[in-house]
Design an enzyme around this catalytic site. Structure first.
Site, PDB file in Angstrom:
ATOM      1  N   LYS A  57       6.720  -1.595   1.495  1.00  0.00           N
ATOM      2  CA  LYS A  57       8.163  -1.428   1.256  1.00  0.00           C
ATOM      3  C   LYS A  57       8.484  -0.162   0.467  1.00  0.00           C
ATOM      4  CE  LYS A  57       9.780  -4.818  -1.219  1.00  0.00           C
ATOM      5  NZ  LYS A  57       8.544  -5.576  -1.367  1.00  0.00           N
ATOM      6  N   ARG A  82      15.965 -10.952  -2.925  1.00  0.00           N
ATOM      7  CA  ARG A  82      14.754 -11.697  -2.544  1.00  0.00           C
ATOM      8  C   ARG A  82      15.063 -13.157  -2.245  1.00  0.00           C
ATOM      9  NH1 ARG A  82       9.589  -9.500  -5.990  1.00  0.00           N
ATOM     10  NH2 ARG A  82      10.120  -7.311  -5.845  1.00  0.00           N
ATOM     11  N   ARG A 107      -5.114  -3.523  -4.958  1.00  0.00           N
ATOM     12  CA  ARG A 107      -4.002  -2.812  -5.598  1.00  0.00           C
ATOM     13  C   ARG A 107      -4.114  -2.832  -7.121  1.00  0.00           C
ATOM     14  NH1 ARG A 107       2.364  -3.850  -4.140  1.00  0.00           N
ATOM     15  NH2 ARG A 107       2.268  -5.659  -5.499  1.00  0.00           N
ATOM     16  N   ARG A 150      -2.631  -6.615 -11.581  1.00  0.00           N
ATOM     17  CA  ARG A 150      -1.746  -7.710 -11.960  1.00  0.00           C
ATOM     18  C   ARG A 150      -2.412  -9.041 -11.653  1.00  0.00           C
ATOM     19  NH1 ARG A 150       4.096  -6.416  -9.400  1.00  0.00           N
ATOM     20  NH2 ARG A 150       3.868  -8.647  -9.082  1.00  0.00           N
ATOM     21  N   ARG A 173       1.249 -16.501  -3.748  1.00  0.00           N
ATOM     22  CA  ARG A 173       2.348 -15.545  -3.948  1.00  0.00           C
ATOM     23  C   ARG A 173       3.034 -15.234  -2.615  1.00  0.00           C
ATOM     24  NH1 ARG A 173       1.410  -9.405  -5.971  1.00  0.00           N
ATOM     25  NH2 ARG A 173       3.577  -8.782  -6.203  1.00  0.00           N
TER      26      ARG A 173
END
Length: 223
Positions: A18, A92, A126, A159, A170
């Site tokens: 995104k 969201r 990530r 994270r 998630r």
């Protein structure tokens, strides 16, 4: 066409690319890239009422609730009533989409559909720079020095919710919250979905769609 302000949103699960798509749209079409994560970080640093409120949730390891994110975004959008813009990370949930409806009418919603396995692999690789939100992928966009931010030299972190064991939950949570938002925009005829595993292969189609709505300010150099 050029005189009408363009209001656009990019929807996609964590790890869908995104942010990259938004940056390219902003650069090629002159839209303001408005990231909910960036505004939240600025509010946290600024120490205002909303920042203090958000910090209380973050320090307890909780997600910042809908109403706090909505307040942050509404404040920022009020300042930008005379600009073309592109929202990244908002709305969201259906509640956020309804709040957005109260202040503006969207022209275009882009939804990125990326296979679950691809998302899982991207998120697990990530690492982020907490201060700026800069994201690195250890597989295809690593930092120049392992574990260190390119610009500041500060350490990168993974994270908790990017760790492999947390990713599946998630992504499920995102899908459940996003489904009614996607259905809402689909019913209005403004939703455009793009599927694939590589941002570079999706991008030319996104560029063509945007070009039909607003003249590019740069010729596309990324096809």
């Amino acid at each position: 066409m050029a005189s009408k302000l363009l209001r656009a949103v990019v929807l996609g699960p964590p790890g869908s690319g995104k942010g990259t798509v938004c940056e390219r749209i902003a650069r090629n079409f002159g839209l303001q890239h408005l990231s909910s994560g960036q505004f939240l970080r600025e509010n946290l640093r600024g120490g205002g009422e909303v920042g203090v409120l958000a910090k209380q949730y973050i320090e307890r390891g909780l997600l910042v609730p809908d109403h706090v994110i909505t307040r942050v975004m509404m404040t920022e959008l009020e300042k930008r009533q005379d600009q073309h813009w592109l929202l990244d990370g908002f709305p969201r949930t259906l509640g956020q989409a309804e709040a957005l409806d109260r202040i503006c009418e969207l022209d275009l919603v882009i939804s990125l559909n990326i296979p679950f396995e691809t998302l899982k692999d991207r998120l697990s690789a990530r690492w982020v720079h907490p201060g700026s939100g800069r994201v690195y992928n250890m597989d295809f966009d690593p930092p120049q020095v392992q574990g260190v931010d390119d610009l500041t030299g500060e350490p990168l972190v993974q994270r908790e919710d990017d760790k492999p064991e947390a990713v599946a939950a998630r992504l499920r949570k995102y899908k459940d919250a996003a489904k009614p938002v996607i259905e809402l925009y689909k019913s209005r005829g403004i939703l455009h979905s793009f599927s694939g595993t590589e941002t570079n292969k999706i991008w030319p189609y996104v560029y063509t769609l945007l070009s039909s709505k607003i003249p590019p300010v740069l010729l596309d150099d990324e096809n």
